[in-house]
Design a protein around this motif. Structure first.
Motif, short mmCIF file in Angstrom:
data_model
loop_
_atom_site.label_atom_id
_atom_site.label_comp_id
_atom_site.label_asym_id
_atom_site.label_seq_id
_atom_site.Cartn_x
_atom_site.Cartn_y
_atom_site.Cartn_z
N HIS A 160 0.86 -1.26 0.07
CA HIS A 160 -0.10 -0.10 0.02
C HIS A 160 0.75 1.40 0.19
O HIS A 160 0.59 2.33 -0.60
CB HIS A 160 -0.95 -0.08 1.37
N ALA A 161 1.84 1.36 0.57
CA ALA A 161 2.86 2.29 0.79
C ALA A 161 3.50 2.75 -0.40
O ALA A 161 3.85 3.58 -1.11
CB ALA A 161 3.98 2.00 1.93
N ARG A 162 3.69 1.43 -1.30
CA ARG A 162 4.07 1.77 -2.77
C ARG A 162 3.20 2.48 -3.58
O ARG A 162 3.36 3.06 -4.68
CB ARG A 162 4.63 0.36 -3.19
N GLU A 163 1.86 1.88 -3.58
CA GLU A 163 0.73 2.48 -4.25
C GLU A 163 0.71 4.26 -3.93
O GLU A 163 0.25 4.97 -4.94
CB GLU A 163 -0.35 1.91 -3.74
N VAL A 164 0.88 4.44 -2.72
CA VAL A 164 0.92 6.08 -2.53
C VAL A 164 2.38 6.77 -2.99
O VAL A 164 2.13 7.82 -3.29
CB VAL A 164 0.94 6.10 -1.06
N GLY A 165 3.20 5.73 -3.18
CA GLY A 165 4.50 6.58 -3.75
C GLY A 165 5.54 6.80 -2.67
O GLY A 165 6.40 7.63 -2.93
N ARG A 260 0.57 9.61 -9.13
CA ARG A 260 2.05 9.92 -8.73
C ARG A 260 1.93 11.03 -7.61
O ARG A 260 3.19 10.90 -7.19
CB ARG A 260 2.98 10.17 -9.80
N THR A 261 1.12 11.79 -7.76
CA THR A 261 1.39 12.95 -6.65
C THR A 261 0.88 12.98 -5.46
O THR A 261 0.79 13.89 -4.58
CB THR A 261 0.69 14.43 -7.45
N ARG A 262 0.04 11.71 -5.33
CA ARG A 262 -0.78 11.48 -3.88
C ARG A 262 0.12 11.54 -2.70
O ARG A 262 -0.32 11.72 -1.58
CB ARG A 262 -1.59 10.34 -4.19
N CYS A 263 1.49 11.17 -3.05
CA CYS A 263 2.48 11.22 -1.74
C CYS A 263 2.61 12.44 -1.18
O CYS A 263 2.74 12.49 -0.04
CB CYS A 263 3.39 10.51 -2.27
N ILE A 264 2.43 13.47 -1.97
CA ILE A 264 2.74 14.97 -1.37
C ILE A 264 1.59 15.50 -0.49
O ILE A 264 1.80 16.16 0.55
CB ILE A 264 3.09 15.97 -2.27
N LEU A 265 0.36 14.57 -0.79
CA LEU A 265 -0.78 14.77 0.14
C LEU A 265 -0.81 14.53 1.50
O LEU A 265 -0.83 15.02 2.24
CB LEU A 265 -2.18 14.29 -0.59
N VAL A 266 -0.43 13.02 1.40
CA VAL A 266 -0.07 12.52 2.86
C VAL A 266 1.22 12.76 3.39
O VAL A 266 1.29 13.06 4.73
CB VAL A 266 -0.08 10.84 2.53
N SER A 267 2.05 13.34 2.50
CA SER A 267 3.24 13.88 3.23
C SER A 267 3.23 14.93 4.13
O SER A 267 3.77 15.36 4.91
CB SER A 267 4.37 13.89 2.26
#
Length: 338
Positions: A160-165, A260-267
Motif C-alpha cells: 500500500h505504501a508503494r501505491e501511495v508512492g 503519482r502526486t498523492r504522496c505529497i498529500l499524505v506527506s
C-alpha cells in the motif's frame, strides 16, 4: 460540535480509502466505549498482550491507547501488571473477550482480516518522516517483528505504501524509501498545477450536487472547529477536492498520472501534524471552499484560477514546512529502516 464531528466521521466511514485514523486512537475509542457501556466492568485488568491479539495489532498502539485512557482517568494503575478499569478497591482478573469490544454488529475479529489497515497510519507516518532525510532500505522481516505481525501483514503495509508512492522496490527485490526532498515536492506540485485544473474543468457538471453539498458542509465544519482539526479530518478534506471531485474528470490518463502526486498529500499532512506544536494547521479550507463554490456555479475559469492559486500557495507552504521540519528534527531510529 457533535453535528460537525458526525459529518466528518461519516465522510471517513463512507470514503473508499484506507482508514488513516491512528491505530492507538481506534483502540482507545473501542475501549472507552466498552467501559462507558459497562461491557468492561470496574476493576477489570487490561493487559497489552491479550488486547493486541484481540485487535490484530502490535503492542505499541495498545500501550499508547492505555496511556491515553490513564491520562483521562478511565483506567488506573495498581500494584500489579496491567491497568485497571476505573479505580476499584481491588483488581479483577477476568478475561477480556471480543464480544466485550463489539461496536454495533462489528466484532473485533472483523478488523483482523485487514490487520495492516490498523497499523498503516503509524507505518506511513514513520516512513514519510524518515524519507525527508533521504533514501533508506526498508526491511520487511524487521517490520513484521516491530509491529508483532506476520510477513503477510508486513508485505501488505509495503504494497500500500508503494501505491501511495512513499516506498519502492529496487535491486534484488529490496524495499526502499522514496526521498521526499525540496526538488521532488516542487516537481510533483508542478505536475499537479498542470493537470489538476484540466481534470477539474472537465469534472464540472459531472459532480453530483449532493456530493458538493457534503463537501461544503465538511469544509464549513472544519473552519468552525479550527484550529482543532484532526489528522483524519484533513485526509477527508484533501480527498474531497483533490481525489473525489477531480476523479469525475473525463480523461483517465490524467487521473492515472495524478496518482503519482498523492504522496505529497499524505506527506504534507504528516509533516504538518508533526510541526503542530510549533504552529497552527494550515487553514486551507477557505481556499477549497472558493473552488467548490465556483464548481457549483459552473464557473470554469474561476474554478481553474482558484485551484491554481491554491496549489501554488500549497507548494510554497509545503517547502517552508519541510525546511522547518528538517531544522527542528533528526531521523528517528527505527528497527526496520537501514
Amino acid at each position: 460540535m457533535a453535528d460537525r464531528r458526525r459529518h466528518l466521521s461519516a465522510a471517513r466511514t463512507a470514503a473508499p480509502v484506507v482508514d488513516r485514523t491512528p491505530a492507538y486512537a481506534v483502540i482507545a475509542g473501542r475501549l472507552r466505549r466498552a467501559i462507558a457501556e459497562g461491557a468492561l466492568e470496574e476493576g477489570m485488568v487490561l493487559l497489552e498482550g491479550p488486547l493486541a491479539a484481540l485487535f490484530g495489532s502490535s503492542r505499541s498502539p495498545v500501550k499508547q491507547a492505555l496511556a491515553e485512557l490513564e491520562e483521562e482517568g478511565v483506567v488506573s494503575r495498581f500494584d500489579g501488571r496491567g491497568l485497571m478499569v476505573g479505580r476499584a478497591a481491588a483488581p479483577r482478573r477476568l478475561p477480556v473477550t471480543a464480544d466485550m469490544l463489539k461496536s454495533g454488529d462489528e466484532t473485533v475479529e472483523a478488523r483482523k482480516g485487514f490487520a495492516w489497515q490498523g497499523l498503516y497510519y503509524d507505518f506511513e507516518r514513520e516512513i514519510i518522516l524518515s524519507s525527508v532525510f533521504g533514501r533508506f532500505r526498508v526491511n520487511e522481516l524487521a517490520i513484521a517483528r516491530h509491529f508483532d505481525v506476520g510477513r503477510t501483514v508486513a508485505r501488505d503495509l509495503l504494497i500500500h505504501a508503494r501505491e501511495v508512492g512513499i516506498v519502492s522496490k529496487g535491486e534484488k527485490s529490496h524495499w526502499w524509501t522514496v526521498p521526499l526532498d525540496e526538488a521532488r515536492f516542487h516537481d510533483l506540485y508542478e505536475l499537479r498545477i498542470l493537470l489538476e485544473p484540466v481534470a477539474l474543468d472537465s469534472a464540472i457538471g459531472q459532480i453530483p450536487t449532493t456530493q458538493l453539498d457534503a463537501i461544503e458542509r465538511r469544509l464549513r465544519d472544519a473552519m468552525d472547529s479550527y484550529p482543532k482539526v484532526e489528522s483524519a479530518d484533513l485526509d477527508v478534506l484533501e480527498n474531497d477536492l483533490h481525489i473525489d471531485c477531480i476523479g469525475h474528470g473525463r480523461n483517465p490518463e490524467i487521473m492515472e498520472a495524478l496518482k503519482r502526486t498523492r504522496c505529497i498529500l499524505v506527506s504534507g499532512k504528516h509533516i504538518q501534524m508533526e510541526l503542530k506544536p510549533h504552529g497552527l494547521v494550515d487553514p486551507f479550507m477557505g481556499e477549497h471552499l472558493d473552488i467548490i463554490r465556483a464548481v457549483r456555479k459552473g464557473q470554469h475559469a474561476a474554478a481553474r484560477r482558484a485551484l491554481i492559486a491554491h496549489l501554488q500557495a500549497s507548494s510554497d507552504k509545503a517547502a517552508q514546512r519541510l525546511a522547518a521540519f528538517r531544522a527542528t528534527h533528526e531521523p528517528a531510529p527505527l528497527p526496520y529502516i537501514v
